[in-house]
Scaffold this motif. Structure first.
Motif, PDB file in Angstrom:
ATOM      1  N   VAL A   1      56.372  42.546  24.145  1.00  0.00           N
ATOM      2  CA  VAL A   1      56.627  43.623  23.182  1.00  0.00           C
ATOM      3  C   VAL A   1      56.167  44.963  23.758  1.00  0.00           C
ATOM      4  CG1 VAL A   1      56.024  44.539  20.906  1.00  0.00           C
ATOM      5  CG2 VAL A   1      56.491  42.109  21.182  1.00  0.00           C
ATOM      6  N   THR A   2      55.006  44.972  24.409  1.00  0.00           N
ATOM      7  CA  THR A   2      54.494  46.209  25.003  1.00  0.00           C
ATOM      8  C   THR A   2      55.445  46.746  26.051  1.00  0.00           C
ATOM      9  OG1 THR A   2      52.206  45.511  24.599  1.00  0.00           O
ATOM     10  CG2 THR A   2      52.546  47.221  26.250  1.00  0.00           C
ATOM     11  N   ARG A   3      55.969  45.867  26.885  1.00  0.00           N
ATOM     12  CA  ARG A   3      56.909  46.310  27.917  1.00  0.00           C
ATOM     13  C   ARG A   3      58.227  46.774  27.304  1.00  0.00           C
ATOM     14  NH1 ARG A   3      56.098  43.450  33.667  1.00  0.00           N
ATOM     15  NH2 ARG A   3      53.835  43.579  33.713  1.00  0.00           N
TER      16      ARG A   3
ATOM     17  N   TYR B   1      47.201  34.525  31.265  1.00  0.00           N
ATOM     18  CA  TYR B   1      47.293  34.714  29.814  1.00  0.00           C
ATOM     19  C   TYR B   1      46.591  33.557  29.108  1.00  0.00           C
ATOM     20  CZ  TYR B   1      50.902  38.095  31.021  1.00  0.00           C
ATOM     21  OH  TYR B   1      51.579  39.152  31.550  1.00  0.00           O
ATOM     22  N   PRO B   2      45.794  33.869  28.064  1.00  0.00           N
ATOM     23  CA  PRO B   2      45.057  32.798  27.382  1.00  0.00           C
ATOM     24  C   PRO B   2      45.928  31.927  26.481  1.00  0.00           C
ATOM     25  CG  PRO B   2      44.640  34.904  26.327  1.00  0.00           C
ATOM     26  CD  PRO B   2      45.422  35.198  27.559  1.00  0.00           C
ATOM     27  N   ASN B   3      47.103  32.433  26.074  1.00  0.00           N
ATOM     28  CA  ASN B   3      47.971  31.717  25.130  1.00  0.00           C
ATOM     29  C   ASN B   3      49.321  32.425  25.073  1.00  0.00           C
ATOM     30  OD1 ASN B   3      47.596  33.997  23.294  1.00  0.00           O
ATOM     31  ND2 ASN B   3      45.550  33.132  23.008  1.00  0.00           N
ATOM     32  N   LYS B   4      50.236  31.846  24.326  1.00  0.00           N
ATOM     33  CA  LYS B   4      51.574  32.440  24.243  1.00  0.00           C
ATOM     34  C   LYS B   4      51.587  33.711  23.390  1.00  0.00           C
ATOM     35  CE  LYS B   4      53.446  29.678  20.385  1.00  0.00           C
ATOM     36  NZ  LYS B   4      54.539  28.766  20.006  1.00  0.00           N
ATOM     37  N   ASP B   5      50.610  33.857  22.484  1.00  0.00           N
ATOM     38  CA  ASP B   5      50.523  35.101  21.718  1.00  0.00           C
ATOM     39  C   ASP B   5      50.327  36.288  22.653  1.00  0.00           C
ATOM     40  OD1 ASP B   5      50.829  33.810  19.335  1.00  0.00           O
ATOM     41  OD2 ASP B   5      48.727  33.908  18.745  1.00  0.00           O
ATOM     42  N   ALA B   6      49.434  36.137  23.615  1.00  0.00           N
ATOM     43  CA  ALA B   6      49.171  37.225  24.559  1.00  0.00           C
ATOM     44  C   ALA B   6      50.405  37.529  25.405  1.00  0.00           C
ATOM     45  CB  ALA B   6      47.991  36.863  25.458  1.00  0.00           C
TER      46      ALA B   6
ATOM     47  N   SER C   1      48.255  43.520  18.188  1.00  0.00           N
ATOM     48  CA  SER C   1      46.890  43.801  18.621  1.00  0.00           C
ATOM     49  C   SER C   1      46.557  45.258  18.297  1.00  0.00           C
ATOM     50  CB  SER C   1      46.760  43.574  20.132  1.00  0.00           C
ATOM     51  OG  SER C   1      47.518  44.543  20.844  1.00  0.00           O
ATOM     52  N   PRO C   2      45.271  45.596  18.189  1.00  0.00           N
ATOM     53  CA  PRO C   2      44.906  47.005  17.937  1.00  0.00           C
ATOM     54  C   PRO C   2      45.478  47.935  18.998  1.00  0.00           C
ATOM     55  CG  PRO C   2      43.008  45.574  17.600  1.00  0.00           C
ATOM     56  CD  PRO C   2      44.090  44.712  18.187  1.00  0.00           C
ATOM     57  N   GLU C   3      45.473  47.494  20.264  1.00  0.00           N
ATOM     58  CA  GLU C   3      46.012  48.335  21.340  1.00  0.00           C
ATOM     59  C   GLU C   3      47.506  48.566  21.159  1.00  0.00           C
ATOM     60  OE1 GLU C   3      42.261  46.526  22.563  1.00  0.00           O
ATOM     61  OE2 GLU C   3      44.120  45.667  21.786  1.00  0.00           O
ATOM     62  N   LEU C   4      48.230  47.521  20.763  1.00  0.00           N
ATOM     63  CA  LEU C   4      49.668  47.659  20.565  1.00  0.00           C
ATOM     64  C   LEU C   4      49.962  48.568  19.371  1.00  0.00           C
ATOM     65  CD1 LEU C   4      52.544  46.882  21.337  1.00  0.00           C
ATOM     66  CD2 LEU C   4      52.317  44.836  19.917  1.00  0.00           C
ATOM     67  N   LEU C   5      49.228  48.408  18.280  1.00  0.00           N
ATOM     68  CA  LEU C   5      49.423  49.266  17.118  1.00  0.00           C
ATOM     69  C   LEU C   5      49.135  50.725  17.456  1.00  0.00           C
ATOM     70  CD1 LEU C   5      47.834  47.036  14.324  1.00  0.00           C
ATOM     71  CD2 LEU C   5      50.262  47.560  14.631  1.00  0.00           C
TER      72      LEU C   5
ATOM     73  N   THR D   1      36.360  41.155  18.117  1.00  0.00           N
ATOM     74  CA  THR D   1      36.402  41.186  19.583  1.00  0.00           C
ATOM     75  C   THR D   1      37.097  39.968  20.139  1.00  0.00           C
ATOM     76  OG1 THR D   1      34.360  42.468  19.637  1.00  0.00           O
ATOM     77  CG2 THR D   1      35.017  41.358  21.668  1.00  0.00           C
ATOM     78  N   SER D   2      36.798  38.780  19.564  1.00  0.00           N
ATOM     79  CA  SER D   2      37.433  37.555  20.059  1.00  0.00           C
ATOM     80  C   SER D   2      38.924  37.576  19.783  1.00  0.00           C
ATOM     81  CB  SER D   2      36.782  36.329  19.418  1.00  0.00           C
ATOM     82  OG  SER D   2      36.944  36.362  18.012  1.00  0.00           O
ATOM     83  N   ASP D   3      39.343  38.100  18.612  1.00  0.00           N
ATOM     84  CA  ASP D   3      40.769  38.199  18.304  1.00  0.00           C
ATOM     85  C   ASP D   3      41.465  39.132  19.272  1.00  0.00           C
ATOM     86  OD1 ASP D   3      40.535  36.471  16.229  1.00  0.00           O
ATOM     87  OD2 ASP D   3      40.430  38.000  14.670  1.00  0.00           O
ATOM     88  N   ARG D   4      40.822  40.243  19.600  1.00  0.00           N
ATOM     89  CA  ARG D   4      41.419  41.200  20.532  1.00  0.00           C
ATOM     90  C   ARG D   4      41.567  40.563  21.909  1.00  0.00           C
ATOM     91  NH1 ARG D   4      39.052  47.162  20.666  1.00  0.00           N
ATOM     92  NH2 ARG D   4      40.012  47.047  18.615  1.00  0.00           N
ATOM     93  N   ARG D   5      40.537  39.831  22.347  1.00  0.00           N
ATOM     94  CA  ARG D   5      40.597  39.186  23.660  1.00  0.00           C
ATOM     95  C   ARG D   5      41.685  38.121  23.702  1.00  0.00           C
ATOM     96  NH1 ARG D   5      35.576  37.590  23.896  1.00  0.00           N
ATOM     97  NH2 ARG D   5      34.849  39.585  24.676  1.00  0.00           N
ATOM     98  N   ARG D   6      41.935  37.478  22.561  1.00  0.00           N
ATOM     99  CA  ARG D   6      42.946  36.432  22.499  1.00  0.00           C
ATOM    100  C   ARG D   6      44.341  36.978  22.757  1.00  0.00           C
ATOM    101  NH1 ARG D   6      46.288  34.471  18.684  1.00  0.00           N
ATOM    102  NH2 ARG D   6      45.614  36.049  17.178  1.00  0.00           N
ATOM    103  N   LEU D   7      44.558  38.255  22.500  1.00  0.00           N
ATOM    104  CA  LEU D   7      45.888  38.855  22.639  1.00  0.00           C
ATOM    105  C   LEU D   7      46.034  39.679  23.914  1.00  0.00           C
ATOM    106  CD1 LEU D   7      46.419  40.030  18.951  1.00  0.00           C
ATOM    107  CD2 LEU D   7      47.282  37.957  20.043  1.00  0.00           C
TER     108      LEU D   7
END
Length: 211
Positions: free
Chosen positions: A73-75, A62-67, A128-132, A2-8
């Motif tokens: 990428v999503t766009r 955004y929490p970080n540059k990864d997000a 991220s799981p959502e992106l995959l 969950t924390s990894d998902r929130r990070r992205l």
């Protein structure tokens, strides 16, 4: 997990025009910074400076540059799929060669942005799981559409059209990504012609010729 998902994920979904414009400025600035400095040196401080906002304001979105990179990428993916869906719902050429050309050209046009930014998105973006899941759903839609085209086209001489559709979709996406993002420039018209010729021959050649 969950924390990894929130990070992205973005921290705030803009509900007002001003907030949406700020997010757009962050994404535009990030694309510029990643293209110019690369991902490692493309810090959030540089992005905030390029966007002309405070680092605190950036972190509200955004929490970080990864997000931020995941959002880019999503766009990028959504833009390409929108173009594909519009073309699928329009009138297509009759010959299989020109049909393949339509989809190769859409893929190429969707990747004719800064090659350095494209390399960053391809090679370094976290998945991220959502992106995959989004990538998988879009691929399934494209495969189903291409299989339908192959099943009903008189020039196609492939028995296993499901596998053929998967090969066509994956080949176009991966080859276009790989070669346009490569450091060495490629002749785009020649690349388009060669990729179209390769896929057309695969789909229309007699089984003995393919073997």
């Amino acid at each position: 997990m969950t924390s990894d998902r929130r990070r992205l994920q973005p921290r705030k979904q803009p509900r007002q025009i001003r907030a949406e414009l700020t997010r757009q400025r962050i994404l535009t600035a990030a694309a510029h910074v990643f293209a110019e400095h690369g991902y490692a040196a493309g810090t959030t401080n540089r992005i905030a400076e390029q966007a002309r906002i405070s680092i605190g304001s950036l972190y509200q979105y955004y929490p970080n540059k990864d997000a931020i990179l995941v959002e880019l990428v999503t766009r990028h993916l959504d833009t390409g799929m929108d173009a594909t869906y519009r073309r699928q719902n329009g009138e297509l050429p009759e010959s299989i060669e020109e049909i393949i050309r339509v989809f190769v050209r859409i893929a190429i046009e969707n990747h004719l942005e800064d090659s350095q930014l494209l390399r960053v998105m391809v090679e370094q973006a976290p998945r991220s799981p959502e992106l995959l899941e989004k990538i998988y759903r879009h691929e399934q839609v494209r495969v189903a559409f291409v299989r339908e085209l192959l099943d009903g086209h008189p020039e196609v001489r492939i028995d296993d059209t499901h596998t053929a559709a998967r090969l066509v979709v994956s080949t176009v996406e991966l080859v276009v990504h790989q070669l346009i993002a490569a450091p060495e420039p490629i002749d785009i018209p020649r690349f388009e012609n060669e990729l179209v010729a390769m896929l057309t021959r695969y789909l229309t050649a007699a089984p003995a010729e393919r073997g």
